[in-house]
Enzyme design. Structure first.
Site, PDB file in Angstrom:
ATOM      1  CG  ASP A 130      -1.761   1.254   1.313  1.00 17.16           C
ATOM      2  OD1 ASP A 130      -2.871   1.237   0.745  1.00 17.16           O
ATOM      3  OD2 ASP A 130      -1.326   2.244   1.936  1.00 17.16           O
ATOM      4  CE1 TYR A 188       0.447   8.234   2.606  1.00 19.89           C
ATOM      5  CE2 TYR A 188       1.102   6.053   1.886  1.00 19.89           C
ATOM      6  CZ  TYR A 188       0.222   6.862   2.557  1.00 19.89           C
ATOM      7  OH  TYR A 188      -0.878   6.327   3.188  1.00 19.89           O
ATOM      8  CD  GLN A 219      -5.129   2.427   3.877  1.00 22.11           C
ATOM      9  OE1 GLN A 219      -4.218   3.207   4.152  1.00 22.11           O
ATOM     10  NE2 GLN A 219      -5.134   1.708   2.772  1.00 22.11           N
ATOM     11  CD1 TRP A 277      -5.360   4.206   8.037  1.00 18.73           C
ATOM     12  CD2 TRP A 277      -3.865   5.143   9.408  1.00 18.73           C
ATOM     13  NE1 TRP A 277      -5.853   5.432   8.406  1.00 18.73           N
ATOM     14  CE2 TRP A 277      -4.955   6.038   9.246  1.00 18.73           C
ATOM     15  CE3 TRP A 277      -2.801   5.523  10.227  1.00 18.73           C
ATOM     16  CZ2 TRP A 277      -5.002   7.278   9.884  1.00 18.73           C
ATOM     17  CZ3 TRP A 277      -2.846   6.756  10.855  1.00 18.73           C
ATOM     18  CH2 TRP A 277      -3.942   7.621  10.680  1.00 18.73           C
ATOM     19  CE  LYS A 294       9.894   1.640  19.384  1.00 20.61           C
ATOM     20  NZ  LYS A 294      10.515   2.161  18.137  1.00 20.61           N
ATOM     21  CG  ASN A 354       5.669  -5.846  12.890  1.00 18.67           C
ATOM     22  OD1 ASN A 354       5.801  -6.196  14.057  1.00 18.67           O
ATOM     23  ND2 ASN A 354       5.949  -4.613  12.482  1.00 18.67           N
TER      24      ASN A 354
END
Length: 334
Positions: free
Chosen positions: A49, A54, A177, A205, A216, A295
């Site tokens: 995707d 972007y 999405q 997303w 973390k 992942n």
């Protein structure tokens, strides 16, 4: 890797989708981006995707180069249109017929492909008639430049209206999405029920809440050096809403749950969104190959009811659930 049908269609997508929102063309060098894509392919990921916006179109070019030489029929390539690109002129944004028809051609060129499997409206355009937008998408499909049409961050009412027009025009709206994770559940009350009714899937997303659910970030401690939360150009604003002390204390309670299952915190978070039967795929990015390798192992993980209940007890009370938070911009970007 496991696969799921996208909406009420015959298209299957991998349960984990590789996305390059904040990485390709910006955060990581092109060579590293190519290694991440290679790692995704080796892990069984077939769905990729991106979006024209972007890195102002550069991310599409980087992905196209990274996938060059791969068997096109074995992959699902997804991109989006809406946000301004290029010189950001008066017609360089939105969902007008002009912008859609010009944008699909640019995306195909950068991605080095004759078609995309899914072309998505990156947001709802309040200033262009929906009829114009859906007619343009119809023509994109009929020209063979996209096989399926989806949307992103549309409300339940907008999905219903778009789906009805698509049906009238002879094609199917198959996906939405949205942002979705343990701490951001705004789609559950309205978007998911309507989508189930209409045969629309979610490709979600931020399943790891921009990294907050990896564990973390620790309560009472400084932000880790080099992390997304410290990078003003790499997602600091996107993650900050998840980093309250209250959230971080709740996230710590997830650590023994993940450990008992032999999962990383990120894998637990991805498996959690995939437990929703309206979710077709969880969209994850990577700045290092080992991130996508790890992942991707969340695919196929089934969380039992008692585990889901324990997760809800740990973080559920803090989750944002207001469906009004699923909102596209009131006006088109200028």
């Amino acid at each position: 890797m496991e696969f799921r049908y996208l909406g009420n269609s015959g298209l299957k997508v991998s349960e984990v989708t590789y996305g390059n929102w904040l990485t390709h063309g910006s955060q990581v060098e092109n060579e590293t981006a190519a290694r991440c894509v290679r790692a995704a392919l080796d892990a069984g990921v077939t769905t990729f995707d991106t979006a024209d916006v972007y890195a102002n179109t550069v991310a599409e070019s980087v992905l196209g180069e990274a996938l060059a030489g791969e068997r096109r029929e074995s992959m699902e390539i997804l991109t989006k249109v809406y946000w301004p690109t290029g010189p950001k002129g008066h017609n360089d944004s939105g969902l007008s017929r002009k912008h859609i028809m010009e944008s699909i051609n640019g995306s195909l060129s950068r991605l080095q492909t004759d078609y995309v499997d899914l072309y998505q409206a990156h947001r709802y355009d309040h200033e262009t008639p929906l009829e114009e937008t859906m007619q343009a998408f119809t023509d994109v499909v009929r020209q063979g430049k996209a096989l399926y049409i989806g949307v992103s961050e549309w409300s339940a009412e907008q999905i219903r209206a778009g789906h009805a027009l698509a049906k009238e025009l002879g094609f199917q709206l198959v996906s939405n999405q949205p942002q979705y994770n343990m701490l951001w559940r705004v789609i559950e009350a309205e978007v998911v029920p309507v989508s189930r009714e209409l045969g629309v899937s979610q490709i979600v997303w931020s399943p790891i809440a921009q990294g907050a659910l990896t564990g973390k970030y620790k309560p009472g401690q400084p932000l880790p050096a080099g992390s997304r939360a410290t990078d003003e150009h790499g997602g600091a604003r996107a993650i900050e809403k998840f980093l309250s002390e209250e959230n971080l204390r709740a996230i710590e309670k997830l650590e023994p749950i993940a450990a008992d299952l032999g999962l990383t915190m990120a894998q637990l978070a991805i498996a959690w969104v995939l437990a929703n039967d309206n979710v077709a795929s969880a969209l994850v990015g990577a700045s290092r190959p080992e991130q996508i390798e790890s992942n991707a192992e969340a695919a196929g993980v089934k969380l039992e009811a008692d585990v889901l209940a324990a997760i809800d007890e740990a973080v559920g009370a803090l989750a944002e659930r207001d469906p009004a938070k699923t909102v596209s911009p009131a006006t088109r970007p200028s």
